[in-house]
Design a protein around this motif. Structure first.
Motif, short mmCIF file in Angstrom:
data_model
loop_
_atom_site.label_atom_id
_atom_site.label_comp_id
_atom_site.label_asym_id
_atom_site.label_seq_id
_atom_site.Cartn_x
_atom_site.Cartn_y
_atom_site.Cartn_z
N ARG A 230 -3.99 1.37 6.62
CA ARG A 230 -3.10 0.22 6.47
C ARG A 230 -1.77 -0.22 5.81
O ARG A 230 -0.90 -0.97 6.04
N LYS B 180 -7.89 5.62 6.32
CA LYS B 180 -8.13 3.87 6.53
C LYS B 180 -6.35 3.86 5.81
O LYS B 180 -6.01 2.17 5.63
N GLU C 172 0.90 -2.07 7.67
CA GLU C 172 2.14 -2.99 7.17
C GLU C 172 3.88 -3.21 6.93
O GLU C 172 4.31 -4.33 7.48
N THR D 172 0.60 -0.77 0.07
CA THR D 172 -0.07 0.38 0.41
C THR D 172 0.77 1.20 -0.68
O THR D 172 1.77 1.56 1.45
#
Length: 204
Positions: free
Chosen positions: A170, A166, A174, A145
């Protein structure tokens, strides 16, 4: 003593800058996602502060001024967050100049989170066609991401439908997993599994 070190590199030119803001948000999201009981020391490098030294290093081939210390921090970090503004559809010249003075093998296998900022969401794909290939060349362990933040994303951050918070969360999760030695989940394939050529021939 901290378990990990996280270095964020911000190539923002203004002060304050949305690039630095995104770097700070990504850093905090990464720290928040570390396993319970694990801590990280955090340092943010503003490339604008060493811009002249970066140019001198490129010209002479030897680290100049504060560059040497910054290179040590970046190459020695447990994880790296790299954020650049997007100018004329690609990363900034200052950002690329800094990457150019890195030893090409100095970031091999290092967990890296990529971020970028721009005036409009139309430049968001620069993360994938410009920034990610650059770090692929450096053989980093780049998380799936990447985070692009346009001007309107900051203005509507409190909006429940705004994906930026969000996405930051995320991406930070990660990177934290990579730093802590885990493996992030691969993004779901929206098209499902791709059949092999042999399978397609059998279906004929």
């Amino acid at each position: 003593m901290s378990d990990f070190t996280i270095v964020a590199v911000s190539a923002g030119l203004g002060q304050p800058s949305s690039t630095r803001l995104l770097a700070d948000r990504l850093t905090q999201a990464t720290v928040d996602a570390l396993p319970p009981g694990k801590t990280a020391s955090v340092e943010t490098v503003e490339l604008r502060d060493i811009a002249h030294d970066v140019v001198n290093t490129m010209l002479t081939g030897f680290p100049s001024g504060g560059v040497s210390g910054v290179l040590e921090k970046v190459t020695g970090a447990s994880g790296l967050i790299a954020v650049t503004p997007i100018f004329t559809t690609s990363y900034s010249g200052l950002f690329k100049s800094f990457v150019d003075i890195l030893d090409k093998d100095s970031l091999v296998g290092k967990p890296v989170l990529l971020g970028a900022t721009g005036g409009t969401a139309r430049h968001s794909l620069a993360l994938e066609y410009a920034l990610r290939p650059l770090f692929t060349y450096l053989r980093t362990d780049t998380v799936p991401t990447g985070v692009f933040a346009a001007t309107d994303d900051w203005a509507g951050e409190a909006d429940s439908v705004n994906p930026l918070p969000k996405r930051i969360e995320r991406a930070g999760r990660e990177l934290a997993q990579r730093i802590a030695g885990g493996v992030t989940e691969a993004p779901a394939d929206p098209y499902g599994a791709v059949p092999s050529f042999a399978d397609m021939m059998r279906d004929l």
